[in-house]
Design a protein around this motif. Structure first.
Motif, PDB file in Angstrom:
ATOM      1  N   ALA A  26       0.830  -1.205   0.000  1.00  0.00           N
ATOM      2  CA  ALA A  26       0.000   0.000   0.000  1.00  0.00           C
ATOM      3  C   ALA A  26       0.863   1.253   0.000  1.00  0.00           C
ATOM      4  CB  ALA A  26      -0.928  -0.006   1.211  1.00  0.00           C
ATOM      5  N   LEU A  27       1.948   1.235   0.765  1.00  0.00           N
ATOM      6  CA  LEU A  27       2.845   2.391   0.800  1.00  0.00           C
ATOM      7  C   LEU A  27       3.539   2.588  -0.538  1.00  0.00           C
ATOM      8  CD1 LEU A  27       4.352   1.880   4.351  1.00  0.00           C
ATOM      9  CD2 LEU A  27       3.136   3.929   3.590  1.00  0.00           C
ATOM     10  N   ARG A  28       4.020   1.492  -1.113  1.00  0.00           N
ATOM     11  CA  ARG A  28       4.710   1.613  -2.402  1.00  0.00           C
ATOM     12  C   ARG A  28       3.744   2.016  -3.508  1.00  0.00           C
ATOM     13  NH1 ARG A  28       9.559  -2.885  -2.768  1.00  0.00           N
ATOM     14  NH2 ARG A  28      10.686  -2.138  -0.926  1.00  0.00           N
ATOM     15  N   ASP A  29       2.528   1.487  -3.462  1.00  0.00           N
ATOM     16  CA  ASP A  29       1.522   1.893  -4.441  1.00  0.00           C
ATOM     17  C   ASP A  29       1.216   3.385  -4.309  1.00  0.00           C
ATOM     18  OD1 ASP A  29       1.378  -0.677  -5.373  1.00  0.00           O
ATOM     19  OD2 ASP A  29      -0.640  -1.085  -4.587  1.00  0.00           O
ATOM     20  N   VAL A  31       3.142   5.819  -3.371  1.00  0.00           N
ATOM     21  CA  VAL A  31       4.208   6.597  -4.001  1.00  0.00           C
ATOM     22  C   VAL A  31       4.119   6.491  -5.522  1.00  0.00           C
ATOM     23  CG1 VAL A  31       6.701   6.833  -4.268  1.00  0.00           C
ATOM     24  CG2 VAL A  31       5.730   6.417  -2.004  1.00  0.00           C
ATOM     25  N   ASP A  32       3.886   5.282  -6.032  1.00  0.00           N
ATOM     26  CA  ASP A  32       3.821   5.097  -7.482  1.00  0.00           C
ATOM     27  C   ASP A  32       2.632   5.837  -8.102  1.00  0.00           C
ATOM     28  OD1 ASP A  32       6.106   3.575  -7.486  1.00  0.00           O
ATOM     29  OD2 ASP A  32       5.069   1.643  -7.469  1.00  0.00           O
ATOM     30  N   ILE A  33       1.513   5.872  -7.393  1.00  0.00           N
ATOM     31  CA  ILE A  33       0.367   6.645  -7.898  1.00  0.00           C
ATOM     32  C   ILE A  33       0.721   8.127  -7.955  1.00  0.00           C
ATOM     33  CG2 ILE A  33      -2.004   7.357  -7.432  1.00  0.00           C
ATOM     34  CD1 ILE A  33      -2.465   4.568  -6.207  1.00  0.00           C
ATOM     35  N   ALA A  34       1.416   8.614  -6.929  1.00  0.00           N
ATOM     36  CA  ALA A  34       1.836  10.017  -6.924  1.00  0.00           C
ATOM     37  C   ALA A  34       2.774  10.316  -8.085  1.00  0.00           C
ATOM     38  CB  ALA A  34       2.502  10.361  -5.593  1.00  0.00           C
ATOM     39  N   VAL A  35       3.699   9.400  -8.355  1.00  0.00           N
ATOM     40  CA  VAL A  35       4.640   9.596  -9.465  1.00  0.00           C
ATOM     41  C   VAL A  35       3.883   9.652 -10.798  1.00  0.00           C
ATOM     42  CG1 VAL A  35       6.519   8.524 -10.765  1.00  0.00           C
ATOM     43  CG2 VAL A  35       6.596   8.571  -8.267  1.00  0.00           C
ATOM     44  N   GLY A  36       2.969   8.710 -11.005  1.00  0.00           N
ATOM     45  CA  GLY A  36       2.190   8.710 -12.238  1.00  0.00           C
ATOM     46  C   GLY A  36       1.306   9.937 -12.361  1.00  0.00           C
ATOM     47  N   ALA A  37       0.720  10.354 -11.244  1.00  0.00           N
ATOM     48  CA  ALA A  37      -0.134  11.551 -11.254  1.00  0.00           C
ATOM     49  C   ALA A  37       0.683  12.792 -11.597  1.00  0.00           C
ATOM     50  CB  ALA A  37      -0.822  11.712  -9.902  1.00  0.00           C
ATOM     51  N   ASP A  38       1.903  12.856 -11.072  1.00  0.00           N
ATOM     52  CA  ASP A  38       2.798  13.984 -11.369  1.00  0.00           C
ATOM     53  C   ASP A  38       3.066  14.058 -12.866  1.00  0.00           C
ATOM     54  OD1 ASP A  38       4.508  16.143 -10.461  1.00  0.00           O
ATOM     55  OD2 ASP A  38       6.216  14.844 -10.884  1.00  0.00           O
ATOM     56  N   GLU A  39       3.272  12.925 -13.481  1.00  0.00           N
ATOM     57  CA  GLU A  39       3.533  12.887 -14.929  1.00  0.00           C
ATOM     58  C   GLU A  39       2.313  13.323 -15.732  1.00  0.00           C
ATOM     59  OE1 GLU A  39       4.760   8.871 -15.459  1.00  0.00           O
ATOM     60  OE2 GLU A  39       6.771   9.194 -14.612  1.00  0.00           O
ATOM     61  N   ASN A  43      -2.425  17.999  -9.855  1.00  0.00           N
ATOM     62  CA  ASN A  43      -1.838  19.009  -8.968  1.00  0.00           C
ATOM     63  C   ASN A  43      -1.503  18.516  -7.577  1.00  0.00           C
ATOM     64  OD1 ASN A  43      -4.272  20.337 -10.677  1.00  0.00           O
ATOM     65  ND2 ASN A  43      -2.471  21.662 -10.730  1.00  0.00           N
ATOM     66  N   GLY A  44      -2.212  17.508  -7.066  1.00  0.00           N
ATOM     67  CA  GLY A  44      -1.997  17.145  -5.677  1.00  0.00           C
ATOM     68  C   GLY A  44      -2.179  15.678  -5.378  1.00  0.00           C
ATOM     69  N   ALA A  45      -1.425  15.203  -4.370  1.00  0.00           N
ATOM     70  CA  ALA A  45      -1.531  13.836  -3.851  1.00  0.00           C
ATOM     71  C   ALA A  45      -1.702  13.947  -2.342  1.00  0.00           C
ATOM     72  CB  ALA A  45      -0.280  13.036  -4.191  1.00  0.00           C
ATOM     73  N   TYR A  46      -2.844  13.499  -1.830  1.00  0.00           N
ATOM     74  CA  TYR A  46      -3.177  13.690  -0.426  1.00  0.00           C
ATOM     75  C   TYR A  46      -3.610  12.357   0.180  1.00  0.00           C
ATOM     76  CZ  TYR A  46      -3.782  18.193  -2.755  1.00  0.00           C
ATOM     77  OH  TYR A  46      -3.606  19.303  -3.551  1.00  0.00           O
ATOM     78  N   TRP A  47      -3.283  12.162   1.455  1.00  0.00           N
ATOM     79  CA  TRP A  47      -3.608  10.916   2.134  1.00  0.00           C
ATOM     80  C   TRP A  47      -4.324  11.175   3.445  1.00  0.00           C
ATOM     81  CZ3 TRP A  47       0.833  11.524  -0.744  1.00  0.00           C
ATOM     82  CH2 TRP A  47       1.025  10.598  -1.777  1.00  0.00           C
ATOM     83  N   PRO A  61       6.913  10.059   6.492  1.00  0.00           N
ATOM     84  CA  PRO A  61       7.747   9.236   5.610  1.00  0.00           C
ATOM     85  C   PRO A  61       7.145   9.077   4.218  1.00  0.00           C
ATOM     86  CG  PRO A  61       7.585   8.233   7.779  1.00  0.00           C
ATOM     87  CD  PRO A  61       6.594   9.350   7.759  1.00  0.00           C
ATOM     88  N   LEU A  62       5.829   8.911   4.148  1.00  0.00           N
ATOM     89  CA  LEU A  62       5.168   8.757   2.851  1.00  0.00           C
ATOM     90  C   LEU A  62       5.265  10.047   2.033  1.00  0.00           C
ATOM     91  CD1 LEU A  62       3.429   7.346   0.775  1.00  0.00           C
ATOM     92  CD2 LEU A  62       1.413   7.880   2.168  1.00  0.00           C
ATOM     93  N   LEU A  63       5.003  11.189   2.652  1.00  0.00           N
ATOM     94  CA  LEU A  63       5.073  12.451   1.925  1.00  0.00           C
ATOM     95  C   LEU A  63       6.489  12.730   1.445  1.00  0.00           C
ATOM     96  CD1 LEU A  63       2.800  14.832   4.058  1.00  0.00           C
ATOM     97  CD2 LEU A  63       2.165  13.294   2.196  1.00  0.00           C
ATOM     98  N   ALA A  64       7.475  12.421   2.278  1.00  0.00           N
ATOM     99  CA  ALA A  64       8.870  12.631   1.885  1.00  0.00           C
ATOM    100  C   ALA A  64       9.248  11.736   0.706  1.00  0.00           C
ATOM    101  CB  ALA A  64       9.797  12.373   3.067  1.00  0.00           C
TER     102      ALA A  64
END
Length: 361
Positions: A26-29, A31-39, A43-47, A61-64
């Motif tokens: 779940a943590l790795r997913d 981050v990967d969703i945030a990376v794909g969304a950035d591409e 505009n934002g990734a929130y948890w 740790p997740l935000l970093a």
């Protein structure tokens, strides 16, 4: 709508089923969703943040991690439960995160949602609350956190030995939390579930993160969740003007929105368009109004969202995503919204810098 992002609840399980992510996955997913969304220019990734549950609980740790692997997207929380937080430690972490990510943060805080632990904040060492929901603890922690972020001294220098060990000598006997970041409070939000709290948020000089549920009923029977939320936003902006703050705030709302552009979308979300409506229930001992789910073809979604008064009034829209369905499918949802729906609502893709709010009318 100027910006949109995703809001993830970060659920996971024991990994006993093939479709059930573990905490690590779940943590790795996330981050990967945030990376794909950035591409995609999202505009934002929130948890969300919850304790004693199989969800994200320690967001820094997740935000970093997400921030380190992205270059444009804003990362944040919706919301950190201040009942469970050491306010000075949180101020240190948020200051460091803001510097590392070049102001690409949006930290939502509040009293928090109900947790499954009975007075769970007491297990974290924060006792003495006279409120069964711990609102007094949350407000006290929030007040100290805001003071710390704004540079109000929080301790006295030890001058017993006439020297400072292990660091740069302080300029004053009154010590503030470091790192101190000017205007960091402009990237802080309060999650408000009532009109009264929205007005209080404005007086505190915080951006407004209007809650996924409202713990009050309309004064007029039959008023929709969107109209009730719109009233909350208008009261917030009026209170902001009255407070005389020198900058313009941001306002976000969240919605469950699923563009139906494939057979898989139809299979998963087709039923939601067959009569999804606002719901009223009881949560944390209070009545609460929940917004409906939007699921339809893009042209229908555009008209529905244009008719949503709160979406029109907000500058930031958070799409609640089914994170358990994995990286590819969640990026499919975000891409479909970005390509087929968001431009018609006034969306501006992410650029290399923090999002700013609309001027206050």
């Amino acid at each position: 709508m100027k910006a949109f992002g995703f809001l993830s609840f970060g659920h996971y399980g024991h990994g006993r089923r093939a479709d059930e992510p573990t905490a690590k996955q779940a943590l790795r997913d996330a981050v990967d969703i945030a990376v794909g969304a950035d591409e995609l220019g999202v505009n934002g990734a929130y948890w969300r943040v919850h304790h004693f549950a199989m969800q994200q609980a320690s967001p820094m740790p997740l935000l970093a991690a997400a921030g380190a692997r992205t270059s444009r997207i804003e990362v944040g929380t919706g919301v950190i439960d201040m009942r469970y937080e050491n306010p000075l430690h949180l101020a240190e972490e948020v200051g460091a995160l803001d510097l590392l990510l070049d102001q690409r943060i949006a930290i939502g805080i509040s009293r928090g949602s109900p947790e499954q632990a009975l007075r769970g904040w007491e297990s974290f060492g924060y006792t003495g609350s006279t409120d069964p929901r711990g609102a007094d603890v949350a407000r006290a922690h929030a007040a100290q956190f805001l003071d710390a972020v704004r540079g109000v001294p929080q301790a006295k220098r030890d001058t017993v030995n006439g020297t400072v060990m292990g660091g740069t000598p302080a300029d004053s006997d009154d010590l503030r939390i470091e790192p101190h970041v000017p205007d960091l409070d402009r990237r802080l939000w309060w999650g408000a579930a009532t009109r009264e709290t929205a007005e209080w948020t404005a007086r505190q000089g915080l951006n407004l993160m209007s809650s996924t549920l409202l713990t009050e009923l309309s004064d007029s029977r039959g008023t929709s969740f969107a109209d009730l939320q719109h009233e909350q936003i208008m009261r917030y902006r009026a209170a902001w003007r009255e407070a005389g703050h020198s900058w313009t705030p941001r306002v976000s709302v969240s919605r469950a929105i699923f563009p139906i552009v494939s057979q898989e979308d139809e299979r998963l979300f087709g039923r939601a368009r067959q009569g999804s409506a606002d719901q009223v229930g009881v949560i944390d001992g209070m009545y609460a109004t929940f917004g409906k789910t939007y699921a339809a073809e893009p042209d229908v979604l555009i008209e529905q969202l244009k008719a949503d008064a709160a979406v029109r009034a907000a500058d930031t829209l958070m799409l609640t995503i089914p994170s358990q369905l994995g990286v590819d499918f969640n990026l499919h949802i975000l891409e479909a919204f970005a390509e087929h729906v968001a431009p018609a609502l006034g969306w501006e893709p992410s650029s290399a810098g923090p999002v700013t709010g609309y001027p206050v009318d």
